[in-house]
Structure formats: structure tokens, C-alpha cells
Design a protein around this motif. Structure first.
Motif, mmCIF file in Angstrom:
data_model
loop_
_atom_site.group_PDB
_atom_site.id
_atom_site.type_symbol
_atom_site.label_atom_id
_atom_site.label_comp_id
_atom_site.label_asym_id
_atom_site.label_seq_id
_atom_site.Cartn_x
_atom_site.Cartn_y
_atom_site.Cartn_z
ATOM 1 N N THR A 35 0.730 -0.951 0.203
ATOM 2 C CA THR A 35 -0.174 0.210 -0.466
ATOM 3 C C THR A 35 0.945 1.787 -0.118
ATOM 4 O O THR A 35 0.730 2.063 -0.219
ATOM 5 C CB THR A 35 -1.184 -0.045 1.273
ATOM 6 O OG1 THR A 35 -1.807 -1.381 1.130
ATOM 7 C CG2 THR A 35 -1.269 1.403 1.672
ATOM 8 N N ALA B 23 4.022 1.225 -0.729
ATOM 9 C CA ALA B 23 4.963 1.526 -1.755
ATOM 10 C C ALA B 23 3.805 1.842 -3.643
ATOM 11 O O ALA B 23 4.219 2.945 -3.894
ATOM 12 C CB ALA B 23 5.248 0.267 -2.844
ATOM 13 N N THR B 24 2.999 1.528 -3.489
ATOM 14 C CA THR B 24 1.803 2.345 -4.609
ATOM 15 C C THR B 24 1.511 3.546 -4.628
ATOM 16 O O THR B 24 1.507 3.935 -5.162
ATOM 17 C CB THR B 24 0.304 1.429 -4.167
ATOM 18 O OG1 THR B 24 0.571 -0.040 -4.652
ATOM 19 C CG2 THR B 24 -0.614 1.667 -5.252
ATOM 20 N N ALA B 25 1.456 3.963 -3.119
ATOM 21 C CA ALA B 25 1.542 5.430 -2.712
ATOM 22 C C ALA B 25 2.434 5.983 -3.488
ATOM 23 O O ALA B 25 2.332 7.651 -3.698
ATOM 24 C CB ALA B 25 0.658 5.650 -1.234
ATOM 25 N N ALA C 176 4.384 5.454 -5.400
ATOM 26 C CA ALA C 176 4.374 5.669 -7.011
ATOM 27 C C ALA C 176 3.720 6.782 -7.513
ATOM 28 O O ALA C 176 4.471 7.151 -8.730
ATOM 29 C CB ALA C 176 4.219 4.640 -7.558
ATOM 30 N N PHE C 177 3.089 6.796 -6.583
ATOM 31 C CA PHE C 177 2.038 7.635 -7.262
ATOM 32 C C PHE C 177 2.672 8.918 -6.740
ATOM 33 O O PHE C 177 1.630 10.662 -6.713
ATOM 34 C CB PHE C 177 0.842 7.815 -7.384
ATOM 35 C CG PHE C 177 0.195 6.811 -8.605
ATOM 36 C CD1 PHE C 177 -0.107 7.086 -9.307
ATOM 37 C CD2 PHE C 177 0.112 5.795 -7.705
ATOM 38 C CE1 PHE C 177 -0.169 5.742 -10.108
ATOM 39 C CE2 PHE C 177 -0.336 4.177 -8.846
ATOM 40 C CZ PHE C 177 -0.598 4.351 -9.961
ATOM 41 N N ALA D 188 2.287 9.978 -3.170
ATOM 42 C CA ALA D 188 1.424 10.991 -2.219
ATOM 43 C C ALA D 188 1.988 11.328 -0.959
ATOM 44 O O ALA D 188 3.567 11.105 -0.689
ATOM 45 C CB ALA D 188 0.899 9.304 -2.003
ATOM 46 N N ASP E 130 -2.168 11.853 2.594
ATOM 47 C CA ASP E 130 -2.509 10.836 1.736
ATOM 48 C C ASP E 130 -3.664 9.470 1.561
ATOM 49 O O ASP E 130 -4.552 9.200 1.829
ATOM 50 C CB ASP E 130 -2.261 10.784 0.197
ATOM 51 C CG ASP E 130 -1.831 12.270 -0.277
ATOM 52 O OD1 ASP E 130 -3.151 13.413 -0.435
ATOM 53 O OD2 ASP E 130 -1.523 12.133 -1.795
ATOM 54 N N ILE F 7 -4.493 8.954 4.671
ATOM 55 C CA ILE F 7 -4.905 8.971 5.702
ATOM 56 C C ILE F 7 -6.291 8.305 5.431
ATOM 57 O O ILE F 7 -7.812 8.006 5.809
ATOM 58 C CB ILE F 7 -5.056 9.608 6.864
ATOM 59 C CG1 ILE F 7 -4.201 10.007 7.513
ATOM 60 C CG2 ILE F 7 -6.312 10.298 7.824
ATOM 61 C CD1 ILE F 7 -3.628 11.369 8.353
ATOM 62 N N ASP F 8 -6.368 9.052 3.967
ATOM 63 C CA ASP F 8 -7.240 9.607 3.041
ATOM 64 C C ASP F 8 -8.443 7.919 2.005
ATOM 65 O O ASP F 8 -9.100 8.069 1.727
ATOM 66 C CB ASP F 8 -7.870 10.683 2.296
ATOM 67 C CG ASP F 8 -7.411 11.607 3.381
ATOM 68 O OD1 ASP F 8 -8.443 11.681 3.535
ATOM 69 O OD2 ASP F 8 -6.806 12.562 2.240
ATOM 70 N N LEU F 9 -6.791 6.714 2.236
ATOM 71 C CA LEU F 9 -7.226 5.851 1.244
ATOM 72 C C LEU F 9 -8.987 5.480 1.608
ATOM 73 O O LEU F 9 -9.273 5.001 2.996
ATOM 74 C CB LEU F 9 -5.893 4.724 1.251
ATOM 75 C CG LEU F 9 -4.714 5.703 0.400
ATOM 76 C CD1 LEU F 9 -3.348 4.377 0.648
ATOM 77 C CD2 LEU F 9 -5.278 5.867 -0.991
#
Lengths: 455, 455
Positions: free
Chosen positions: B410, B412-414, B416-417, B419, B423, B425-427
Motif C-alpha cells: 500500500t 509502495a503504491t502510494a 509511486a503516485f 502521495a 493522503d 489517511i484518506d485511502l
């Protein structure tokens, strides 16, 4: 000092209070809690019924002492009966039956939802004393347990095969009851694709649950020997306990009477800062509509994790913050016996209805390298937009050991940032043979989707 | 028809060949494989040594038949000895000792890495026949197993406490050996913060492994009775088996001799399309430098999951594609006995060196609701940039049941974009009490970080 009054002691209300105190330790926070169970985990109720959580007190996210220590003044068994936005007051009934008035500078409404009652003949005449139940509060829980013990219930009929219905099917089976689940539409978990709902239903059947989809319940009534009769379009079922869990509707009468504007499906309309149309009044949780990131509109999507986030936004803004609710994707995960099913975003039907041009591809990929003991297949359905390649949603099904709940989170995170399906392939996800593959299962599914697109 | 020649039959080479065939079924793909073990999972070797994977054949990601069916022509036991970029040919030695020349239209170099040999006296004079081993190939694996069985090894010394050293410590312990791990720096897993490395070392000790950090190995030599003596700055250790796993270096002699430009730490320099400076020649995997998304520069970061991605890019471009390697974050997960440690992105020290202004906050949060059986704490360290709030990295430690490997994904994905920590906290992450919390542990850590920032 600002006086923050909060109606409701569940996820949204408590989150609002805690966040307000976190940002402004001088704020005076009072919560009107209709029952004696503030901050209880409604989602945990099935695990008390099953016996996994023997002591119901443990279902509280925080104890009353924790909450008071955090600066929240709890008024238990205080039911708000009227909001007077022109006077900035709320009237509530106290435990002794008397009426009390609370003033506020800011008000957060977190009245939540109430069980929806489907049009089944007899439901209005029967209740917990007859063995007919809904499930939304701790008192509902205690009533079910009384039916099990005092009526020595051996056979249960659950009306509704959404996640609560299925979790309760597991709970009551674990508790020793014989369980039948009746669902009007032709699959369990109607929020997911039938391709993944079917193996979940099959798993329930393997565990002894009689799952009957496409079955409309017509009536509930007394039968012989103190038992209940559940009439359906395909035949009758006998039961000692009937549990009706067919969804919820927002509890908005209080707000509407006070002049709050309503939104979709009778929810309280709020902006993304959780502001209602009434001055100084915010609302959050299962009583409001929810902004959906992909749909870019508000829908009714009551979920505990969402209520926490909305409450946090309301609490921040009530003390002068500028928080915005980022939006939901309807992400959910459900464990039923030894299987987990999860989903996020849109699927084919919901995406098409929203104007997307969806393509859904299903693959099966192991949770970790097949050579390492315990590898188990995950079925993954990825939905993306044919034109833009945008990732719209994903659904997963597999064994509870397959880390499915956290794999759906990878998709949910990517969707939040507007990812394409192809972006998933590029992610640097973790790999070690006992826990994954060089291309994780979530990436194998994305690869299959992009290949289909290219074909 | 394009002739695609690939040097190397491990992750990068096989991925390149498969992707090329996927995009262009007419391409003629030939792989020169130095040994007899194409497409083997090097990362799986510890689990064959431990006995978890009894049959070593199962360590192959795909069988030779699978690969041939996918259209890859394998030339086993063919070691490339020279690349002639001016003639588009590669010379290789065949199993019979003879020399063969292979022509190509496009060439992918996937020669991988070789074990780094630390400056330890005696290492150059001792080898597998003496019970002194490195671990990088299947032949290395078989040699270790011969030492265990034929020399009836009972005591092992592992030099190096990176992830392979620790996985092998578990493997040899499971196999019944007494294991000592010697590490020069003062912690195990030097790529992670000492705060999380220490409980991992403690877990190893609980399982009987003698972990000695801050210990520099000076010499390895024969001792009495056919045993080995390992000399360190703090004393000597006796062993029947010595395993030196102190990292790898890129295997680039072949490419360099042919005129390939070299990059950081002697790697083959490629652009993000995996193109070398030589015409028609691509390179991928552990022999090249790797683009890091956060650092925005190339570093040496050999990992199997990365090699797969780079090979895929090389294969696509070799048949006329326009693929770009998105970049690595150094994401890794390691299971050691019943613990998992994982990390992605930068930590305080690496972030500061890269010019960021990092703040790292550690929290402990349960993997799922405490009331549901089996809840277990996860220690999470989140690193973000003080000025921009950008998420830079995360490290997690906990029980193997805590879905840590997928939780690091999670983050690593964030990352990559691009974040921010806020951010996270908002997922809209999934929640069900047996598998998570309304605020997942990854969000609890982000909340703690933002609170620290605000303070």
C-alpha cells in the motif's frame, strides 16, 4: 471555548469528537449517546454471537474511561428529540424520562442508520420476544443471544445474504445452530460479481449452511410448538430464530425535522466538508450521503471505515479546520469461514451505468510461489475502462490465508490516484517466496487485462 | 523474422523472451543459459535447503517444456564468451567444449550478478570441497547440500546478515544445524532501521541462532578434525560449513569487453528502455543499474522482482515496442521464522543523503481488531518529507500472520503516485474485524506522522 455537541456515539460521532479534541484541546465536547454502548464495533457483533469474542465489553473500540480521558463528555441513554438550529440547542430525553436542553456552538449529527424492513407479511407483528430479530445495536445482539439460550434455538433462518447475513450465518453455525440463508436476488453478496459470489456460496454450503438464492420471503409467522414459519415463493421453512438483515436506511428524522436538506435515498445532504445546509451543523456517517471518488457524485454507501473518515472531517471543521472528505471507493472485505472476498471501486455493471466503457478480466493466481507450502489460488477480477485504460475496480476471492484484504488495498490505493490498469504492472511490490511472487497476483491480473485490451 | 538472442536464463532473460513472444509471435527467441537450470527461482533456494521444498525441480518458475512451448529456444550449458556488436553475433562455448556463434538482430544481456567476495583471508584458497560456500546458483545449492550430508555438518557459520543470510540461518536451523551469523555492521538487515532490525535479531536468537553483529570476519581456514575455523575481531568460531553471503556484484565482463558503457558500481549503463550504448543491444536484471523513482537516479539495486520488470521492458523494446521502466523503490519483504520485515522507499538516512528533509515516526498498531482472536502488533516506521509532506518510505515488522508484505505494498503504491503521508489517511482501505481495523495500521502510522508534523 467552543462547545461541540455530537448526536451519536458510534463511529462517526466518536471520530468527530476525538479529532476535534486532537486539533483543539480547549474545545468542550459532549456526546449524546442513545444507548449505553458508546464507540462499540458494530462490525464485531457476529464474533460475539459466534463465541470468538466471549466478553461483549471487548467489542468497544475504546472504553468509556478512554473516551472521557480523551476529553469527550458522554451523556449515555440520552436520546436527542429535537434540534433547534435557530437557538443552537438540542433537546434530549434523559434516562429518567425527563427532557434536557444542550446548547452548542457547533453540532455534529451522527445518528447513523436503522435496519431496513422489507415488505414481509408478519414482520410488523413479531419481534425479539418471538424470536424475530434485526441486528444493528448491542441491544439487538443481546436479544439474539437470549433467543438462542432461552428459547434453545436450534434452527435459524437469515433473510438477506449481504455481508452481515453471511457473517451471521458463520456465527450461528459456529454457535451450533442449523442455518438457512434466504436471498431474494440470485446470488449472495449482491455487491460483487456472481462469478465470485458463487464459490463463496459453495463454501457456505460445504460448512453446512443451506444457502437459497433467488428466493423471495413472503411471510413470517408463528408455527406450531412455539416455532416460526418463514414462507417463501419456493416453500416454507421452520425456524426458532429469524434474523432479517436486508440492509439499512439512514436515520434522518431528527435532522430533517430541523430543516436539514436531504440528498440521495433520504440521506442528510452535506458538502465534502460534512457541512449541512443548517448553520453550525455538520453530519457524518451512515446518516449522510457519501462522495464516491470514481463516480464523482454522492451515493448512499454506509460503511464503518467511511463513517470514521467522515467523522474525522466533521470534527476538524467543527473546530475551524478546512478538511475535505476525499471520497469512498466502496472498498470492502468479508471473511466467511475460511474464505475472504473483497472488492473496491466499480464492476462491470456499476461502471457501465456510470458511463464508463468497462472491460472485466478474471485470472487465478497463487498468493505466493507454488513451491512454498501453503500456496493457495486467488481469483481476481479486474475492471478497467476500454477507452482510457483507467483502473475502475477489482474483486478478489480466496482462502483467508491469501492476504486478500490487503491485496484489494493495493488496487484501492491505485484507483485513488487515478491509475491505469497498466500502472499496476509497474508497481514495485514486495516479493519473497513464502508471501508473494515476482509479479504479485494483483499484477498478474493487470497483465491479463492489458493483454486482452491489446488483442 | 527478427532473431532475438538472450544471454542468461534467469529472471531478466526469461522475462524478456516471454514478453517479446507475447508481443510478436513471429520473433525467433534463443536463450544462452550458462547452466542447466533455466528460470529457476534463486529466491527459493533457502526453502529447498530447509526441506520446505523437498524436490529442487519445483523451484523452477516454469519447466523447460513450458518455456519451449512459449516459443523460447533454450541452449543449456552454453556460456557466452564474446559479443561482437559490429557483426551482431555472440560466441558461446557449448557443453562439448566447442565454440558456437549465434547471430542476432536484437540482443538482450541478462548475465546477472556474482557473489561479492569480501576481503577475508583464506577465502581464495577454500571452496565447496572444504565446506566453504557462496550461494547464487543451483550448483551452489547442491554443493551446500553435499556438505551437509557428506560432511555431516552440524555447525554452520554464515557471514553476512542481509536477507539471504537470515533466510539461510532459518533454513539451516530447520535442517538441524547449529547456526552462527556474523555481521560486520552493528545490525542485521542493514537496509532497514536498527529499531526494526533489533527485534528481528532477537527472534533469531529465540530460535537458537547465535547472531553476532558488529563482528568483522578476518579469516577462514582449516581447523582440526576436518573442521573450519572462522577468525573474527572478537574471537574464533568453529564450523563444518561456512556460507559467505555478503552481497553481489554485477556480472558485466562480457558486456564491458564488447564496449558496453558502464554505470554506477560497474553495472551496465542502460536508459529506461533498457538500451545499452551498443546498437541493437539491451540489458536487464542484476547486471545493470536501476532507476529509482524517488531518487530520480540510477543506483545498483539487484532484486528479482525488479529483474522481471526490466526484462519485460527489454523484451518489448527488442521487438519494436516503446516500453519504459517505471522505476524501483527498493521494496522488499523477508520472512524469518515467524516474523516478517518489509520496507519500501527511503528511510531517514537514505532520504537525508538524497537531499530530502526526512522525519520518521514509529507506531505500533494491531493487524486487526484486538477483540478478534489472533490480533498481533505491527511496528511501522513511516518516513516523510518535513517540507512537502511527501511520503518517502515505510518499514514494517511483525508476525508472519500480520499481512505485512501486502501492507508495505500500500505504501509502495502510494509512493509511486507521489502521495503525501496525509493522503494515506484518506485511502479507502478494506475493513473487516478479523483482517483489519476501521483505520488500518498503515493509516494509524500516517496519522501519527501528521500529528508529529503539526506539533
Amino acid at each position: 471555548m467552543t462547545r461541540l455537541l455530537i448526536i451519536g456515539g458510534s463511529d462517526a460521532g466518536i471520530s468527530a469528537g476525538l479529532r476535534a479534541r486532537e486539533l483543539d484541546p480547549t474545545v468542550d465536547v459532549t456526546l449524546l449517546v442513545a444507548d449505553r454502548y458508546p464507540n462499540f464495533s458494530i462490525c464485531g457483533i457476529p464474533y460475539h454471537v459466534s463465541g470468538d469474542v466471549p466478553d461483549w465489553h471487548h467489542l468497544a473500540h475504546r472504553t468509556t474511561t478512554d473516551l472521557e480521558t480523551a476529553g469527550l463528555h458522554l451523556r449515555l441513554e440520552h436520546r436527542a428529540t429535537a434540534i433547534h438550529p435557530d437557538m443552537n440547542t438540542v433537546t434530549a430525553t434523559a434516562p429518567d424520562g425527563g427532557s434536557t436542553v444542550f446548547g452548542y456552538d457547533r453540532l455534529v449529527i451522527g445518528t447513523g442508520a436503522v435496519p431496513a424492513t422489507p415488505p414481509i407479511d408478519g414482520l410488523d407483528r413479531l419481534g425479539p420476544a418471538d424470536g424475530v430479530h434485526v441486528l444493528h445495536t448491542m441491544d439487538d445482539t443481546f436479544a439474539i443471544l437470549r433467543t438462542i439460550t432461552e428459547r434453545r434455538a436450534r434452527q435459524a433462518v437469515i433473510v438477506g445474504a449481504g455481508y452481515i447475513g453471511l457473517e451471521m450465518a458463520e456465527a450461528l453455525t459456529t454457535r451450533g445452530l442449523t442455518v438457512t440463508v434466504l436471498e431474494q436476488v440470485d446470488q449472495v453478496m449482491p455487491t460483487l460479481d456472481p462469478e465470485l459470489a458463487e464459490p463463496l456460496a459453495e463454501h457456505l454450503r460445504e460448512r453446512g449452511v443451506d444457502v437459497r438464492t433467488g428466493t423471495k420471503v413472503r411471510s413470517v409467522g408463528p408455527a406450531t410448538a412455539g416455532r416460526l414459519a418463514v414462507g417463501t415463493d419456493t416453500g416454507d421453512h421452520r425456524a426458532d430464530l429469524v434474523l432479517v438483515v436486508t440492509g439499512v436506511r439512514p436515520d434522518t428524522e431528527l435532522a430533517a425535522t430541523a430543516g436539514a436538506a436531504l440528498g440521495v435515498q433520504g440521506t442528510i445532504a452535506v458538502d465534502r466538508g460534512m457541512r449541512t445546509n443548517l448553520p453550525d451543523v455538520y453530519a457524518a456517517g451512515d446518516c449522510i450521503h457519501t462522495y464516491h471518488r470514481l463516480l464523482d457524485q454522492h451515493i448512499y454507501l454506509p460503511l464503518g471505515s467511511t463513517a470514521h473518515k467522515q467523522g474525522r472531517v466533521a470534527g476538524a471543521n467543527a473546530v475551524g479546520g478546512a478538511a475535505t472528505f476525499a471520497g469512498s471507493l466502496g472498498t470492502q472485505a468479508v471473511k466467511v469461514f475460511d474464505r475472504v472476498v473483497a472488492g473496491t471501486g466499480l464492476r462491470d455493471t456499476t461502471a457501465r451505468a456510470a458511463g464508463f466503457d468497462p472491460v472485466t478480466v478474471e485470472v487465478t493466481a497463487d498468493d505466493h510461489k507454488a513451491y512454498y507450502p501453503g500456496a493457495t489460488p486467488i481469483r481476481i477480477r479486474v475492471t478497467g475502462d476500454r477507452t482510457t485504460g483507467r483502473l475502475l475496480g477489482a474483486q478478489l476471492f480466496g482462502h483467508r490465508s491469501a492476504e486478500i484484504a490487503k491485496r484489494v488495498d493495493t488496487y484501492a490505493t491505485a484507483i485513488a490516484f487515478g491509475a491505469t490498469v497498466a500502472d499496476i504492472i509497474d508497481l514495485d511490490l514486495s516479493y519473497t517466496p513464502p508471501l508473494g511472487s515476482p509479479w504479485d497476483a494483483v499484477q498478474a491480473a493487470a497483465m491479463a487485462w492489458t493483454l486482452r485490451q491489446a488483442a
